[in-house]
Motif scaffolding. Structure first.
Motif, short mmCIF file in Angstrom:
data_model
loop_
_atom_site.label_atom_id
_atom_site.label_comp_id
_atom_site.label_asym_id
_atom_site.label_seq_id
_atom_site.Cartn_x
_atom_site.Cartn_y
_atom_site.Cartn_z
N GLN A 50 0.79 -1.23 0.00
CA GLN A 50 0.00 0.00 0.00
C GLN A 50 0.83 1.28 0.00
O GLN A 50 0.48 2.25 -0.71
CB GLN A 50 -0.96 0.00 1.19
CG GLN A 50 -0.29 -0.10 2.55
CD GLN A 50 -1.27 -0.18 3.71
OE1 GLN A 50 -2.48 -0.15 3.52
NE2 GLN A 50 -0.74 -0.27 4.92
N THR A 71 -5.32 4.12 -1.28
CA THR A 71 -4.20 5.00 -1.63
C THR A 71 -4.51 6.44 -1.25
O THR A 71 -3.66 7.15 -0.69
CB THR A 71 -3.91 4.89 -3.13
OG1 THR A 71 -3.63 3.53 -3.47
CG2 THR A 71 -2.73 5.76 -3.54
N VAL A 80 2.34 2.13 -3.50
CA VAL A 80 1.36 2.66 -4.44
C VAL A 80 1.06 4.13 -4.11
O VAL A 80 0.94 4.97 -5.01
CB VAL A 80 0.07 1.83 -4.42
CG1 VAL A 80 -0.97 2.42 -5.37
CG2 VAL A 80 0.36 0.38 -4.82
N ALA A 81 0.96 4.45 -2.83
CA ALA A 81 0.71 5.84 -2.44
C ALA A 81 1.86 6.75 -2.83
O ALA A 81 1.64 7.87 -3.32
CB ALA A 81 0.47 5.91 -0.93
#
Length: 349
Positions: free
Chosen positions: A126, A156, A129-130
Motif C-alpha cells: 500500500q 491510496t 502505491v501511495a
C-alpha cells in the motif's frame, strides 16, 4: 494571364475558408470546458481516456488521462482492482465542465503505466502505491489536490491524506477508511466475511497465481459481476477496461498486493517506516466525504466503524438504487458531486 489570376484568387479563397474553419474549431475546443458544450466535452474526455498522456514519476512512467482546463483546481482520481481509469470517465465530464483539472492515472501494473527499469521489484504494498501518486504530483508540479478513489484507489487516497495532508485539499473515499496492515489482517473474520475474500486466499496459492495469469480477463469479469450484482454493464464496457489488465506487470502486482496483506510476501525495507505509521491507523484530518453503495457485493467496513477516523470536516453518503462496488462508474453524478462537496468544505475552512 486572366485564367491564372482567377485560379490564384480561387486558391486564396479556399485557403481563407480553411483557415477560418480551423480557427473556429480551435475556438470551440478552447471553450469546451467554459461554455458547457456537451458534445465537444464528451468527445474531449473520450479522446483523453483513449489516448493517455505519459510522464516520468519516481519508479514509473505513469500513463494518465487529463481533462478540464489546465488552470483548474487539480483533482486526482484513483481506480481499484480489477478496474481502470474508465471508472471515472463520466465523472470527469461533469468535473471538467465545472472547471476542475481532472487527472486519472493508471496505478502500477495497469494500462499504460510501466516501470522505468526491469530491476525494480513488482511490489503491490500500500505505501509503495501511495508514493507513486505523490511522485506523480511532483512530476506535474502539483502541490495540492483533491484526491478521490475506490477500492485500491480509496486506500491510496486515505494513505496520502493520512501521511501527507499538506498535499491533499480534500478526500473522497468510497468505503471509507481502508488503511490496514499485515498484522491487523492476522485476526480471523466471521465466516460470511471470510467468504467474500475467497480470491485473496486463492491468490495465496501457486495455483491461484497460475490461474489468474491464465484467465485474467474472465476472472476479473467475474469479480465485476459479484462486486456489483445489480450493475448491468455490457461487454463493450468491460472489454474497454480489460485492456488495462494486459500490462506486463499486472499479475505480479496483484498477487503481491494480496499476499503482502496476509503477511505471505515481504515488502521492501524502504517502506518499513511508512508501514509502521500506517499500522497505527492514523487519523485523517483533511476534509472528507465517504461514500458507499447499497448493493456493494465486495467486502467493506460499516460506515459507523470508521467515522471517528476522520477528524476534520466530514460527511458520509450511502447511495441507493442498486449501486455496487464500482461506485464512480455506476453513479458518476453522485461521485462528482462528492468531489464538489469536499471542495466546498475545504474552501470554507
Amino acid at each position: 494571364m486572366n485564367t491564372t489570376l482567377n485560379f490564384s484568387k480561387k486558391v486564396q479563397a479556399i485557403l481563407s475558408l480553411v483557415i477560418f474553419i480551423g480557427m473556429g474549431l480551435l475556438s470551440l475546443k478552447a471553450q469546451t470546458y467554459t461554455n458547457g458544450n456537451k458534445d465537444l466535452e464528451n468527445a474531449a474526455v473520450r479522446a483523453a481516456f483513449q489516448n493517455t498522456k505519459k510522464i516520468r514519476a519516481g519508479l514509473l512512467d505513469v500513463g494518465y488521462a487529463e481533462v478540464g482546463p489546465e488552470n483548474g483546481k487539480p483533482v486526482i482520481l484513483l481506480h481499484g482492482w480489477p478496474y481502470d481509469i474508465h471508472s471515472f470517465e463520466q465523472s470527469s465530464v461533469i468535473l471538467a465542465e465545472k472547471g476542475y483539472r481532472v487527472l486519472v492515472p493508471y496505478l502500477r501494473g495497469y494500462g499504460t503505466t510501466t516501470f522505468v527499469s526491469p530491476d525494480i521489484k513488482r511490489n503491490g504494498q500500500q505505501s509503495a502505491v501511495a508514493l507513486d501518486i505523490i511522485a506523480f504530483m511532483d512530476a506535474l508540479k502539483i502541490d495540492k489536490a483533491i484526491i478521490g478513489g475506490f477500492d485500491w484507489g480509496a486506500r491510496t487516497a486515505d494513505i496520502m491524506a493520512a501521511l501527507w495532508p499538506e498535499r491533499c485539499s480534500g478526500l473522497v473515499a468510497v468505503s471509507g477508511y481502508l488503511i490496514g496492515s499485515p498484522k491487523a489482517n492476522e485476526k480471523p473474520l466471521p465466516p460470511n466475511a471470510e467468504l467474500l475474500w475467497w480470491y485473496q486466499y486463492y491468490f495465496s496459492t501457486e495455483r491461484g497465481y497460475k490461474g489468474y495469469k491464465a484467465n485474467t480477463t474472465a476472472f476479473n469479469k467475474l469479480i465485476w459481476k459479484t462486486a456489483s450484482p445489480k450493475w448491468t454493464f455490457d461487454d463493450t464496457t468491460y472489454e474497454r477496461s480489460a485492456q488495462a489488465f494486459n500490462n506486463p506487470d499486472h499479475v505480479d502486482i496483484v498477487i503481491h498486493n494480496y499476499r503482502w496483506r496476509l503477511g505471505l510476501a515481504k515488502g521492501e525495507k524502504q517502506y518499513d517506516a511508512l508501514e509502521a505509521r500506517l499500522a497505527k491507523s492514523p487519523s485523517i484530518t483533511v476534509p472528507t466525504v465517504t461514500l458507499e453503495g447499497d448493493a456493494n457485493g465486495a467486502a467493506f467496513p460499516a460506515p459507523e466503524s470508521y467515522a471517528s477516523r476522520f477528524t476534520g470536516k466530514y460527511a458520509h453518503h450511502t447511495l441507493t438504487g442498486g449501486i455496487g462496488h464500482n461506485l464512480p462508474q455506476e453513479a458518476p453524478k453522485a461521485f462528482a458531486e462528492a468531489i464538489i462537496e469536499v471542495d466546498s468544505m475545504s474552501s470554507s475552512q
